[in-house]
Design a protein around this motif. Structure first.
Motif, mmCIF file in Angstrom:
data_model
loop_
_atom_site.group_PDB
_atom_site.id
_atom_site.type_symbol
_atom_site.label_atom_id
_atom_site.label_comp_id
_atom_site.label_asym_id
_atom_site.label_seq_id
_atom_site.Cartn_x
_atom_site.Cartn_y
_atom_site.Cartn_z
ATOM 1 N N GLY A 454 0.765 -1.324 -0.055
ATOM 2 C CA GLY A 454 0.133 0.045 0.164
ATOM 3 C C GLY A 454 0.731 1.245 0.016
ATOM 4 N N SER A 455 2.294 1.238 -0.361
ATOM 5 C CA SER A 455 3.038 2.516 -0.259
ATOM 6 C C SER A 455 2.623 2.962 -1.515
ATOM 7 N N ASN A 456 2.640 4.403 -1.140
ATOM 8 C CA ASN A 456 2.718 5.510 -2.498
ATOM 9 C C ASN A 456 3.882 5.950 -2.867
ATOM 10 N N GLU A 457 4.014 6.867 -3.892
ATOM 11 C CA GLU A 457 5.333 7.107 -4.522
ATOM 12 C C GLU A 457 6.172 8.077 -3.726
ATOM 13 N N LEU A 458 5.569 8.541 -2.847
ATOM 14 C CA LEU A 458 6.420 9.402 -1.885
ATOM 15 C C LEU A 458 7.334 8.685 -0.928
ATOM 16 N N TYR A 459 6.769 7.371 -0.543
ATOM 17 C CA TYR A 459 7.480 6.597 0.228
ATOM 18 C C TYR A 459 8.687 5.851 -0.680
ATOM 19 N N MET A 460 8.300 5.535 -1.748
ATOM 20 C CA MET A 460 9.211 5.048 -2.567
ATOM 21 C C MET A 460 10.754 6.131 -3.111
ATOM 22 N N GLY A 461 10.253 7.378 -3.079
ATOM 23 C CA GLY A 461 10.947 8.380 -3.361
ATOM 24 C C GLY A 461 11.951 8.729 -2.155
ATOM 25 N N LEU A 462 11.393 8.578 -0.989
ATOM 26 C CA LEU A 462 12.163 8.725 0.015
ATOM 27 C C LEU A 462 13.369 7.741 0.382
ATOM 28 N N SER A 463 12.769 6.578 0.024
ATOM 29 C CA SER A 463 13.677 5.181 0.220
ATOM 30 C C SER A 463 15.047 5.579 -0.813
ATOM 31 N N VAL A 464 14.717 5.889 -1.754
ATOM 32 C CA VAL A 464 15.855 6.200 -2.685
ATOM 33 C C VAL A 464 16.740 7.270 -2.288
ATOM 34 N N ALA A 465 15.982 8.453 -1.746
ATOM 35 C CA ALA A 465 16.945 9.528 -1.361
ATOM 36 C C ALA A 465 17.722 9.317 -0.116
ATOM 37 N N ILE A 466 16.955 8.597 0.814
ATOM 38 C CA ILE A 466 17.609 8.256 2.172
ATOM 39 C C ILE A 466 19.037 7.709 2.039
ATOM 40 N N GLY A 467 18.904 6.338 0.898
ATOM 41 C CA GLY A 467 20.130 5.670 0.534
ATOM 42 C C GLY A 467 20.997 6.510 0.049
ATOM 43 N N LEU A 468 20.766 7.625 -0.881
ATOM 44 C CA LEU A 468 21.813 8.570 -1.395
ATOM 45 C C LEU A 468 22.646 9.341 -0.432
ATOM 46 N N ILE A 469 21.561 9.807 0.463
ATOM 47 C CA ILE A 469 22.265 10.980 1.517
ATOM 48 C C ILE A 469 22.923 10.311 2.300
ATOM 49 N N ALA A 470 22.590 9.031 2.806
ATOM 50 C CA ALA A 470 23.343 8.236 3.681
ATOM 51 C C ALA A 470 24.912 8.001 3.368
ATOM 52 N N GLU A 471 24.825 7.588 1.885
ATOM 53 C CA GLU A 471 26.265 7.585 1.076
ATOM 54 C C GLU A 471 26.994 8.822 1.068
ATOM 55 N N ILE A 472 26.629 9.900 1.025
ATOM 56 C CA ILE A 472 27.167 11.020 1.018
ATOM 57 C C ILE A 472 27.646 11.369 2.267
ATOM 58 N N LEU A 473 26.995 11.181 3.430
ATOM 59 C CA LEU A 473 27.650 11.257 4.523
ATOM 60 C C LEU A 473 28.588 10.461 5.095
ATOM 61 N N LEU A 474 28.602 9.095 4.592
ATOM 62 C CA LEU A 474 29.657 8.283 5.111
ATOM 63 C C LEU A 474 30.815 8.521 4.199
ATOM 64 N N TYR A 475 30.687 9.241 3.369
ATOM 65 C CA TYR A 475 32.009 9.404 2.390
ATOM 66 C C TYR A 475 32.696 10.522 3.369
ATOM 67 N N ILE A 476 32.490 11.158 4.349
ATOM 68 C CA ILE A 476 32.981 12.185 4.868
ATOM 69 C C ILE A 476 34.220 11.247 5.957
#
Length: 646
Positions: A454-476
């Motif tokens: 029952g997930s809408n596209e907002l949760y799907m977009g957030l799931s992608v964004a969280i993974g990308l932002i987490a990778e940027i933060l770990l790069y530090i």
């Protein structure tokens, strides 16, 4: 860019960052959601896997070849602009592919408004007005009996008040002669009435006229006047069924067609018409467009159209990334600023995070169809076209370095030879191939798993964004991580995180459950590639570092992802998504154990790249007697496992 002009590195980096931001945002508008669109078109998991697999295969073969031809003929500038322009048009071709049925679009479009509705649909695919509780309507109390008219009024009133989409099943006979138009419900008043919600443009009477210009109405069909009215529509249906079984005449062989049409009701218009078996005139647009090819069924016709559009799109768009990256790297390397090239991926990730969330928020606010035949998913392609148009404008000023000498050395073949000459690098190559194959199942079908919950596209977009932002933060903390765990330890950690993610995906229980685990993407993707690239740099000879990285990426994102897509679709069809993710998780755990055992048996042979060390800052070299043991030349002479390369 003309080689006679002044080299402005800061301007070139600014333009490159803006280009990566816009291009990443444009790709994020469509690429993560492509398999959702194919599902709405009515394609099954194996067909979707074949399409995505060929897409990866075309990219891995065509992109480097086209980039090489553009370089040898000095046509990068023209091909970059042409690729951007043509890929916009090719992507819009997918918006004209008709779905197998509008009902499929409605089914997946409205699932976010009815959590778990899609899971229940496998067992009870149609929700009938005969069970008002399924639509949030309280049934009548036992001490009060409602007539058919009262039930109809109560249901329609509650639907209009709540504004919920209505999933109703209506049943139409092609052989029963339904009586003429009845102006009232109880005028002789025997029969069964069903509430139907008819999409715009659908005809229902013999004249072929639309049921209502507003496209939203309730119809009443009196199927058998010999059945007496009862207190509830459910009893009426049972009486009709018993009557049919008793007669044993042609009524027994009557063919019934079931339709499901979820449309939000804002107004209720009572229209009573004679449904005289002419419903077959209400054909979907897709069937009208696909009548010419009788040798294929509708599903395979849609599959061929989608496959052709995707392959054309990939042929036009795939070389763009390679040409841009090669041109920018050569430009920065020519002005001795190649170290600044490694941070541009951050802008691409930031653009993707913004793009995927923005388009998801916007699409969730729209109706299922923008017009009678254009589903709201087309907005993803419109966003892609708009952002790539802006990218095209930036590309006009993009720095292009034109080399005056042609390099005839095939660095790709040299990189393959280097990989085959070192056991640890072979182990890394097999690892990225395996993670590419398994990771493709996440990219292809994770949104299907979320949609089933029952997930809408907002949760799907957030799931992608969280993974990308987490990778940027770990790069530090990249340097500290690699120093603490070494390359092999970081690869082992990444495989463990990916296995945990896949196991978690198989047990999703609600719409937002996927969000917390996406933090692991920083390790399963980012840290994995940092470690693999570090291991590749250990065996690289001067000028082959980037070629080694590209070859490993091709093995993972090209060959591995292609094979994983082909196989994943058939596994989903046969066993389901949960089984696929658990099998992939077990496979990764087994490979992790084997990886640790084999790695411990392999000697580490690090090649000293003297040209790179001689170019280092002299401040890094110590002249004191106490620090001579740390000098690179002393290490190279003392360590038998080191080999020297000029």
């Amino acid at each position: 860019m003309n080689t006679n002009t002044q080299w402005d590195v800061n301007k070139a980096l600014t333009l490159a960052s803006l280009f990566h931001f816009l291009y990443g945002a444009g790709n994020a508008c469509t690429i993560p959601f492509l398999t959702l669109y194919f599902r709405q078109l009515g394609l099954t998991a194996p067909l979707v896997g074949i399409i995505i697999g060929l897409k990866h295969l075309v990219t891995s073969l065509w992109a480097p070849l086209c980039s090489y031809l553009a370089k040898t003929h000095n046509k990068r500038k023209v091909l970059i602009s042409g690729s951007l322009l043509c890929s916009i048009g090719a992507s819009l071709l997918l918006t004209v592919v008709p779905p197998l049925s509008k009902d499929i679009v409605y089914k997946y479009c409205n699932v976010s408004q009815h959590p778990h509705q899609l899971l229940m649909a496998n067992q009870m695919p149609d929700v009938s007005v005969n069970n008002p509780s399924t639509m949030g309507i309280s049934p009548a109390s036992d001490d009060k009996t409602l007539s058919s008219t009262e039930s109809l009024g109560m249901i329609s009133k509650d639907l209009v008040t709540t504004g919920k989409p209505m999933y109703v099943t209506f049943k139409i006979s092609s052989t029963i002669n339904i009586p003429s138009v009845i102006n009232g419900v109880n005028d002789g008043g025997t029969g069964i009435q069903q509430v139907t919600d008819v999409p715009p443009g659908v005809t229902s009477d013999a004249s072929g006229k639309e049921v209502s210009p507003k496209g939203q109405m309730l119809q009443t069909a009196f199927v058998n006047r010999s059945v007496k009215p009862t207190s509830s529509p459910t009893t009426d249906i049972m009486n009709i069924k018993e009557k049919f079984e008793e007669n044993g005449s042609s009524e027994r062989n009557t063919n019934f067609t079931f339709y499901t049409a979820p449309v939000p009701l804002t107004e209720t218009v009572y229209v009573f018409r004679n449904l005289s078996g002419r419903w077959e005139r209400a054909q979907d647009v897709s069937s009208q467009l696909l009548q010419g090819t009788d040798f294929l069924d509708s599903e395979h016709q849609v599959f061929l159209m989608v496959l052709g559009a995707v392959v054309l799109w990939e042929l036009l768009a795939a070389p763009l990334g390679w040409m841009v990256e090669d041109s920018l790297y050569e430009y920065l390397d020519f002005v001795d600023a190649a170290e600044k090239y490694g941070n541009l991926w951050i802008w691409s990730y930031l653009g993707a995070s913004v793009g995927v969330c923005s388009v998801a928020i916007f699409v969730d606010q729209l109706s299922c169809f923008l017009s009678s035949n254009i589903p709201r998913f087309a907005v993803h392609f419109y966003g892609y076209a708009m952002l790539l148009t802006l990218t095209l404008i930036v590309s006009v000023f993009f720095p292009i370095h034109v080399s005056r000498k042609n390099e005839h050395v095939n660095k790709t073949v040299k990189a393959l030879n280097l990989i085959g000459s070192d056991g640890r690098t072979i182990l890394s190559a097999v690892t990225v191939f395996l993670t590419g194959a398994i990771g493709s199942t996440v990219q292809n079908f994770l949104f299907w798993q979320m949609q089933d919950q029952g997930s809408n596209e907002l949760y799907m977009g957030l799931s992608v964004a969280i993974g990308l932002i987490a990778e940027i933060l770990l790069y530090i903390f990249k340097s500290k991580l690699l120093k603490a765990l070494s390359g092999g330890g970081t690869v082992a950690l990444s495989l463990s995180c990916l296995a945990a993610q896949l196991l978690y995906y198989s047990f999703l229980w609600n719409t937002w459950a996927v969000l917390p685990i996406q933090i692991f993407c920083a390790f399963s993707n980012g840290a994995l590639w940092w470690a693999v690239n570090m291991l590749a740099d250990d065996i690289a000879t001067p000028g082959t570092e980037r070629s080694l990285h590209l070859v490993l990426q091709g093995l993972s994102c090209g060959c591995g992802a292609s094979l994983g897509s082909f196989a994943g679709g058939f596994v989903v069809k046969s066993f389901g998504l949960a089984v696929l993710y658990r099998a992939c998780s077990i496979t990764l755990i087994l490979w992790l154990i084997l990886f640790l055992i084999v790695q411990s048996k392999l000697p580490r042979q690090k090649r000293i790249n003297y040209s790179r060390l001689l170019a280092a800052d002299s401040s890094d070299m110590s002249d004191s007697d106490d620090d001579k043991e740390r000098d690179w030349l002393v290490k190279a002479m003392k360590d038998e496992n080191f080999s020297r390369n000029w």
